[in-house]
Motif scaffolding. Sequence first.
Motif, PDB file in Angstrom:
ATOM      1  N   ALA A  25      87.379 -35.797  39.339  1.00  0.00           N
ATOM      2  CA  ALA A  25      88.033 -36.436  40.477  1.00  0.00           C
ATOM      3  C   ALA A  25      89.437 -35.869  40.608  1.00  0.00           C
ATOM      4  N   GLN A  26      89.687 -35.214  41.720  1.00  0.00           N
ATOM      5  CA  GLN A  26      91.000 -34.680  42.025  1.00  0.00           C
ATOM      6  C   GLN A  26      91.474 -35.342  43.306  1.00  0.00           C
ATOM      7  N   PRO A  27      92.769 -35.388  43.533  1.00  0.00           N
ATOM      8  CA  PRO A  27      93.250 -36.026  44.756  1.00  0.00           C
ATOM      9  C   PRO A  27      92.557 -35.458  45.998  1.00  0.00           C
ATOM     10  N   GLY A  28      91.891 -36.331  46.714  1.00  0.00           N
ATOM     11  CA  GLY A  28      91.250 -35.943  47.968  1.00  0.00           C
ATOM     12  C   GLY A  28      89.878 -35.308  47.843  1.00  0.00           C
ATOM     13  N   GLU A  29      89.391 -35.058  46.629  1.00  0.00           N
ATOM     14  CA  GLU A  29      88.065 -34.453  46.510  1.00  0.00           C
ATOM     15  C   GLU A  29      87.400 -34.804  45.185  1.00  0.00           C
ATOM     16  N   LYS A  30      86.080 -34.637  45.175  1.00  0.00           N
ATOM     17  CA  LYS A  30      85.285 -34.877  43.994  1.00  0.00           C
ATOM     18  C   LYS A  30      84.440 -33.638  43.764  1.00  0.00           C
ATOM     19  N   LYS A  31      84.404 -33.120  42.555  1.00  0.00           N
ATOM     20  CA  LYS A  31      83.583 -31.968  42.224  1.00  0.00           C
ATOM     21  C   LYS A  31      82.601 -32.368  41.137  1.00  0.00           C
ATOM     22  N   SER A  32      81.347 -31.936  41.292  1.00  0.00           N
ATOM     23  CA  SER A  32      80.324 -32.240  40.302  1.00  0.00           C
ATOM     24  C   SER A  32      79.698 -30.960  39.789  1.00  0.00           C
ATOM     25  N   ALA A  33      79.231 -31.008  38.541  1.00  0.00           N
ATOM     26  CA  ALA A  33      78.544 -29.877  37.928  1.00  0.00           C
ATOM     27  C   ALA A  33      77.535 -30.416  36.922  1.00  0.00           C
ATOM     28  N   ILE A  34      76.520 -29.615  36.654  1.00  0.00           N
ATOM     29  CA  ILE A  34      75.562 -29.941  35.602  1.00  0.00           C
ATOM     30  C   ILE A  34      76.031 -29.199  34.349  1.00  0.00           C
ATOM     31  N   VAL A  35      76.111 -29.921  33.236  1.00  0.00           N
ATOM     32  CA  VAL A  35      76.631 -29.358  31.991  1.00  0.00           C
ATOM     33  C   VAL A  35      75.705 -29.698  30.822  1.00  0.00           C
ATOM     34  N   THR A  36      75.844 -28.926  29.746  1.00  0.00           N
ATOM     35  CA  THR A  36      75.248 -29.342  28.481  1.00  0.00           C
ATOM     36  C   THR A  36      76.376 -29.917  27.648  1.00  0.00           C
ATOM     37  N   VAL A  37      76.068 -30.965  26.925  1.00  0.00           N
ATOM     38  CA  VAL A  37      77.038 -31.636  26.069  1.00  0.00           C
ATOM     39  C   VAL A  37      76.462 -31.675  24.658  1.00  0.00           C
ATOM     40  N   THR A  38      77.247 -31.222  23.686  1.00  0.00           N
ATOM     41  CA  THR A  38      76.842 -31.327  22.288  1.00  0.00           C
ATOM     42  C   THR A  38      77.764 -32.321  21.602  1.00  0.00           C
ATOM     43  N   LEU A  39      77.155 -33.263  20.913  1.00  0.00           N
ATOM     44  CA  LEU A  39      77.881 -34.307  20.198  1.00  0.00           C
ATOM     45  C   LEU A  39      77.560 -34.215  18.718  1.00  0.00           C
ATOM     46  N   TYR A  40      78.551 -34.422  17.893  1.00  0.00           N
ATOM     47  CA  TYR A  40      78.363 -34.465  16.446  1.00  0.00           C
ATOM     48  C   TYR A  40      78.510 -35.900  15.978  1.00  0.00           C
ATOM     49  N   VAL A  41      77.514 -36.367  15.221  1.00  0.00           N
ATOM     50  CA  VAL A  41      77.572 -37.709  14.633  1.00  0.00           C
ATOM     51  C   VAL A  41      77.636 -37.520  13.120  1.00  0.00           C
ATOM     52  N   PRO A  42      78.804 -37.818  12.518  1.00  0.00           N
ATOM     53  CA  PRO A  42      78.921 -37.667  11.060  1.00  0.00           C
ATOM     54  C   PRO A  42      78.077 -38.709  10.337  1.00  0.00           C
ATOM     55  N   LEU A  43      77.914 -38.507   9.030  1.00  0.00           N
ATOM     56  CA  LEU A  43      77.129 -39.467   8.250  1.00  0.00           C
ATOM     57  C   LEU A  43      77.722 -40.865   8.360  1.00  0.00           C
ATOM     58  N   GLU A  44      79.041 -40.942   8.450  1.00  0.00           N
ATOM     59  CA  GLU A  44      79.715 -42.214   8.676  1.00  0.00           C
ATOM     60  C   GLU A  44      80.758 -42.013   9.758  1.00  0.00           C
ATOM     61  N   GLY A  45      80.782 -42.872  10.736  1.00  0.00           N
ATOM     62  CA  GLY A  45      81.767 -42.759  11.810  1.00  0.00           C
ATOM     63  C   GLY A  45      81.095 -42.611  13.160  1.00  0.00           C
ATOM     64  N   ARG A  46      81.934 -42.398  14.158  1.00  0.00           N
ATOM     65  CA  ARG A  46      81.428 -42.362  15.531  1.00  0.00           C
ATOM     66  C   ARG A  46      81.221 -40.927  16.014  1.00  0.00           C
ATOM     67  N   ALA A  47      80.457 -40.802  17.081  1.00  0.00           N
ATOM     68  CA  ALA A  47      80.143 -39.498  17.662  1.00  0.00           C
ATOM     69  C   ALA A  47      81.396 -38.823  18.190  1.00  0.00           C
ATOM     70  N   VAL A  48      81.427 -37.495  18.070  1.00  0.00           N
ATOM     71  CA  VAL A  48      82.539 -36.670  18.516  1.00  0.00           C
ATOM     72  C   VAL A  48      81.990 -35.600  19.459  1.00  0.00           C
ATOM     73  N   ILE A  49      82.695 -35.350  20.545  1.00  0.00           N
ATOM     74  CA  ILE A  49      82.296 -34.306  21.500  1.00  0.00           C
ATOM     75  C   ILE A  49      82.670 -32.962  20.886  1.00  0.00           C
ATOM     76  N   THR A  50      81.682 -32.058  20.723  1.00  0.00           N
ATOM     77  CA  THR A  50      81.994 -30.742  20.161  1.00  0.00           C
ATOM     78  C   THR A  50      81.941 -29.644  21.213  1.00  0.00           C
ATOM     79  N   SER A  51      81.180 -29.826  22.280  1.00  0.00           N
ATOM     80  CA  SER A  51      81.203 -28.823  23.354  1.00  0.00           C
ATOM     81  C   SER A  51      80.689 -29.411  24.667  1.00  0.00           C
ATOM     82  N   ILE A  52      81.248 -28.884  25.752  1.00  0.00           N
ATOM     83  CA  ILE A  52      80.790 -29.183  27.110  1.00  0.00           C
ATOM     84  C   ILE A  52      80.751 -27.838  27.816  1.00  0.00           C
ATOM     85  N   GLU A  53      79.567 -27.432  28.262  1.00  0.00           N
ATOM     86  CA  GLU A  53      79.401 -26.118  28.882  1.00  0.00           C
ATOM     87  C   GLU A  53      78.701 -26.253  30.226  1.00  0.00           C
ATOM     88  N   THR A  54      79.238 -25.610  31.236  1.00  0.00           N
ATOM     89  CA  THR A  54      78.608 -25.618  32.557  1.00  0.00           C
ATOM     90  C   THR A  54      77.330 -24.787  32.506  1.00  0.00           C
TER      91      THR A  54
END
Length: 96
Positions: free
Chosen positions: A66-95
């Motif tokens: 969301a940018q002032p006055g416009e909205k841009k969308s894209a399809i991406v792949t998202v890779t998340l890492y979930v450690p043995l203990e703790g919460r998920a972390v975003i490791t990559s977002i690729e168009t």
Amino acid sequence: MTIHDGGWVIDPKINSHIHPMTSEQHNIFTHAFEGFCGAGYEPIAYLGKQVVSGMNHRYVALQTLAQPGEKKSAIVTVTLYVPLEGRAVITSIETI
């Protein structure tokens, strides 16, 4: 099915047609993006997982910038890492 460290396991459901994500898969995605600023992300499909010291998860998602006055969308792949203990972390977002 045997999962070896470092190897990706593609969700077999994706091969025939896309099924809804499990609630666990959706929750991992949602929790990883809590408080994320700059863009919105909506999961479309769960692609698979990779055993590491914890677990990597890969998704296809809709990215909305969301940018002032416009909205841009894209399809991406998202890779998340979930450690043995703790919460998920975003490791990559690729168009795609």
